[in-house]
Design a protein around this motif. Structure first.
Motif, PDB file in Angstrom:
ATOM      1  N   GLN A   9       4.697  -5.621 -15.792  1.00 11.28           N
ATOM      2  CA  GLN A   9       3.354  -5.045 -15.866  1.00 11.28           C
ATOM      3  C   GLN A   9       3.304  -3.696 -15.149  1.00 11.28           C
ATOM      4  O   GLN A   9       3.939  -3.514 -14.119  1.00 11.28           O
ATOM      5  N   ASP A  10       2.553  -2.764 -15.706  1.00  9.20           N
ATOM      6  CA  ASP A  10       2.382  -1.468 -15.051  1.00  9.20           C
ATOM      7  C   ASP A  10       1.609  -1.641 -13.747  1.00  9.20           C
ATOM      8  O   ASP A  10       0.721  -2.500 -13.645  1.00  9.20           O
ATOM      9  N   PHE A  11       1.932  -0.813 -12.758  1.00 14.97           N
ATOM     10  CA  PHE A  11       1.273  -0.925 -11.454  1.00 14.97           C
ATOM     11  C   PHE A  11       1.386   0.384 -10.692  1.00 14.97           C
ATOM     12  O   PHE A  11       2.190   1.266 -11.029  1.00 14.97           O
ATOM     13  N   ILE A  12       0.581   0.500  -9.658  1.00 23.19           N
ATOM     14  CA  ILE A  12       0.685   1.577  -8.677  1.00 23.19           C
ATOM     15  C   ILE A  12       0.614   0.938  -7.301  1.00 23.19           C
ATOM     16  O   ILE A  12      -0.354   0.224  -6.998  1.00 23.19           O
ATOM     17  N   ALA A  13       1.631   1.138  -6.484  1.00 22.40           N
ATOM     18  CA  ALA A  13       1.697   0.553  -5.142  1.00 22.40           C
ATOM     19  C   ALA A  13       1.597   1.658  -4.099  1.00 22.40           C
ATOM     20  O   ALA A  13       2.118   2.769  -4.296  1.00 22.40           O
ATOM     21  N   TYR A  14       0.940   1.329  -2.982  1.00 23.01           N
ATOM     22  CA  TYR A  14       0.695   2.314  -1.916  1.00 23.01           C
ATOM     23  C   TYR A  14       0.862   1.602  -0.588  1.00 23.01           C
ATOM     24  O   TYR A  14       0.165   0.628  -0.300  1.00 23.01           O
ATOM     25  N   SER A  15       1.794   2.085   0.240  1.00 19.61           N
ATOM     26  CA  SER A  15       2.062   1.472   1.539  1.00 19.61           C
ATOM     27  C   SER A  15       2.088   2.537   2.621  1.00 19.61           C
ATOM     28  O   SER A  15       2.450   3.695   2.370  1.00 19.61           O
ATOM     29  N   THR A  16       1.721   2.135   3.828  1.00 16.52           N
ATOM     30  CA  THR A  16       1.750   3.059   4.963  1.00 16.52           C
ATOM     31  C   THR A  16       2.608   2.477   6.081  1.00 16.52           C
ATOM     32  O   THR A  16       2.806   1.260   6.165  1.00 16.52           O
ATOM     33  N   THR A  17       3.104   3.363   6.946  1.00 13.11           N
ATOM     34  CA  THR A  17       3.921   2.950   8.086  1.00 13.11           C
ATOM     35  C   THR A  17       3.170   3.269   9.381  1.00 13.11           C
ATOM     36  O   THR A  17       2.191   4.020   9.367  1.00 13.11           O
ATOM     37  N   PRO A  18       3.618   2.747  10.515  1.00  8.91           N
ATOM     38  CA  PRO A  18       2.958   3.061  11.796  1.00  8.91           C
ATOM     39  C   PRO A  18       3.084   4.541  12.152  1.00  8.91           C
ATOM     40  O   PRO A  18       3.953   5.257  11.655  1.00  8.91           O
ATOM     41  N   CYS A  19       2.207   4.979  13.028  1.00  7.54           N
ATOM     42  CA  CYS A  19       2.274   6.329  13.567  1.00  7.54           C
ATOM     43  C   CYS A  19       2.161   6.205  15.090  1.00  7.54           C
ATOM     44  O   CYS A  19       2.048   5.099  15.638  1.00  7.54           O
ATOM     45  N   PHE A  20       2.187   7.343  15.780  1.00  8.11           N
ATOM     46  CA  PHE A  20       1.990   7.331  17.221  1.00  8.11           C
ATOM     47  C   PHE A  20       0.480   7.338  17.476  1.00  8.11           C
ATOM     48  O   PHE A  20      -0.141   8.378  17.684  1.00  8.11           O
ATOM     49  N   GLY A  21      -0.107   6.158  17.385  1.00  8.23           N
ATOM     50  CA  GLY A  21      -1.554   6.054  17.504  1.00  8.23           C
ATOM     51  C   GLY A  21      -2.039   4.785  16.826  1.00  8.23           C
ATOM     52  O   GLY A  21      -1.354   3.758  16.854  1.00  8.23           O
ATOM     53  N   PHE A  22      -3.209   4.851  16.182  1.00 12.28           N
ATOM     54  CA  PHE A  22      -3.831   3.665  15.607  1.00 12.28           C
ATOM     55  C   PHE A  22      -3.981   3.774  14.090  1.00 12.28           C
ATOM     56  O   PHE A  22      -4.981   3.315  13.522  1.00 12.28           O
ATOM     57  N   CYS A  23      -3.024   4.351  13.445  1.00 11.68           N
ATOM     58  CA  CYS A  23      -3.069   4.441  11.985  1.00 11.68           C
ATOM     59  C   CYS A  23      -2.992   3.044  11.380  1.00 11.68           C
ATOM     60  O   CYS A  23      -2.147   2.229  11.786  1.00 11.68           O
ATOM     61  N   PRO A  24      -3.835   2.725  10.396  1.00  6.88           N
ATOM     62  CA  PRO A  24      -3.742   1.413   9.756  1.00  6.88           C
ATOM     63  C   PRO A  24      -2.456   1.286   8.941  1.00  6.88           C
ATOM     64  O   PRO A  24      -2.068   2.216   8.230  1.00  6.88           O
ATOM     65  N   VAL A  25      -1.810   0.148   9.094  1.00  4.66           N
ATOM     66  CA  VAL A  25      -0.563  -0.131   8.385  1.00  4.66           C
ATOM     67  C   VAL A  25      -0.862  -1.218   7.354  1.00  4.66           C
ATOM     68  O   VAL A  25      -1.336  -2.302   7.708  1.00  4.66           O
ATOM     69  N   PHE A  26      -0.575  -0.925   6.097  1.00  7.29           N
ATOM     70  CA  PHE A  26      -0.907  -1.880   5.037  1.00  7.29           C
ATOM     71  C   PHE A  26      -0.064  -1.625   3.801  1.00  7.29           C
ATOM     72  O   PHE A  26       0.566  -0.568   3.651  1.00  7.29           O
ATOM     73  N   ASP A  27      -0.053  -2.610   2.908  1.00  9.69           N
ATOM     74  CA  ASP A  27       0.545  -2.493   1.580  1.00  9.69           C
ATOM     75  C   ASP A  27      -0.548  -2.806   0.566  1.00  9.69           C
ATOM     76  O   ASP A  27      -1.350  -3.728   0.773  1.00  9.69           O
ATOM     77  N   ALA A  28      -0.573  -2.085  -0.533  1.00  5.99           N
ATOM     78  CA  ALA A  28      -1.547  -2.355  -1.579  1.00  5.99           C
ATOM     79  C   ALA A  28      -0.897  -2.105  -2.930  1.00  5.99           C
ATOM     80  O   ALA A  28       0.007  -1.271  -3.059  1.00  5.99           O
ATOM     81  N   VAL A  29      -1.358  -2.831  -3.935  1.00  2.64           N
ATOM     82  CA  VAL A  29      -0.873  -2.617  -5.294  1.00  2.64           C
ATOM     83  C   VAL A  29      -2.014  -2.845  -6.265  1.00  2.64           C
ATOM     84  O   VAL A  29      -2.802  -3.784  -6.115  1.00  2.64           O
ATOM     85  N   LEU A  30      -2.129  -1.964  -7.237  1.00  2.49           N
ATOM     86  CA  LEU A  30      -3.138  -2.060  -8.285  1.00  2.49           C
ATOM     87  C   LEU A  30      -2.432  -2.287  -9.613  1.00  2.49           C
ATOM     88  O   LEU A  30      -1.545  -1.519  -9.998  1.00  2.49           O
ATOM     89  N   LEU A  31      -2.831  -3.332 -10.324  1.00  2.00           N
ATOM     90  CA  LEU A  31      -2.264  -3.631 -11.629  1.00  2.00           C
ATOM     91  C   LEU A  31      -3.103  -2.969 -12.718  1.00  2.00           C
ATOM     92  O   LEU A  31      -4.246  -2.564 -12.499  1.00  2.00           O
ATOM     93  N   ALA A  32      -2.525  -2.890 -13.918  1.00  3.28           N
ATOM     94  CA  ALA A  32      -3.186  -2.189 -15.015  1.00  3.28           C
ATOM     95  C   ALA A  32      -4.512  -2.827 -15.411  1.00  3.28           C
ATOM     96  O   ALA A  32      -5.393  -2.147 -15.943  1.00  3.28           O
TER      97      ALA A  32
END
Length: 212
Positions: free
Chosen positions: A70-93
């Motif tokens: 299935q087609d998808f778009i995934a978006y993930s973030t990594t930690p930073c020096f501070g309080f950046c939110p860290v998460f994984d997300a994926v949107l399906l078609a």
């Protein structure tokens, strides 16, 4: 000078006397076959097969929720020096979105919600407008082998988060690791624009950022 009749006779004699009866029967069949073989053109080589699409990696917590192919778009973030939110997300078609909140994310753990399928189409347009599928896979402050700064990230600031964007759309697939501290060229500008616009259209801050 020898006339047409003069040189025709030896051939008649050859066909009539010098060749045996079986040879006379075979020769008329053999000569056209030889001429056809000489005139044949070798068939051209078959076209090369198209290269296989890139393998699109997904965060382990999200890979299990995807329907194969299935087609998808995934978006993930990594930690930073501070309080950046860290998460994984994926949107399906079909508009289904999975969000997996980690460190400093307002929504912790795996959450599923349904968005309008038009959101996926709009996100796909963002990828096209930023030429996402032609971006380098590595836009970070280190080269892929870890030996030093990559050419596409000549100017960067430290302690920022990275964003991993992966997408599959039809026959196209790509995964880009983008360090948000990279700047100052067209490649990093395109990556930053794709990151910012995707985060907005996927409404990720609704789940990632605490309301105050």
């Amino acid at each position: 000078m020898m006339t047409f009749k003069g040189w025709k006779k030896p051939f008649s004699a050859l066909a009539g006397g010098a060749l045996s009866s079986p040879a006379r029967r075979v020769l008329p069949l053999l000569v056209p076959a030889l001429l056809t073989a000489c005139n044949q053109v070798e068939p051209s080589a078959p076209p090369q097969a198209e290269p296989m699409p890139d393998v699109v990696p997904l965060p382990p917590g999200l890979a299990s929720v995807l329907v194969k192919g299935q087609d998808f778009i995934a978006y993930s973030t990594t930690p930073c020096f501070g309080f950046c939110p860290v998460f994984d997300a994926v949107l399906l078609a079909d508009g289904t979105e999975y969000f997996n909140g980690h460190q400093h994310a307002a929504q912790q753990g795996l959450t599923r919600r349904q968005l309008d399928p038009a959101v996926f189409r709009q996100a796909s347009q963002i990828l096209q407008q930023t030429d996402f599928f032609t971006l380098p896979g590595n836009i970070t402050n280190h080269s892929e082998d870890g030996s030093g700064p990559a050419e596409v990230c000549q100017h960067y600031r430290t302690d920022g988060p990275s964003v991993q964007i992966s997408a599959r759309s039809g026959q196209l697939s790509k995964s880009v690791d983008y360090y948000t501290g990279c700047s100052s060229n067209s490649i990093t500008d395109r990556a930053a624009l794709a990151s910012e616009q995707l985060r907005e259209i996927l409404r990720l801050d609704e789940l990632a950022v605490s309301k105050r």
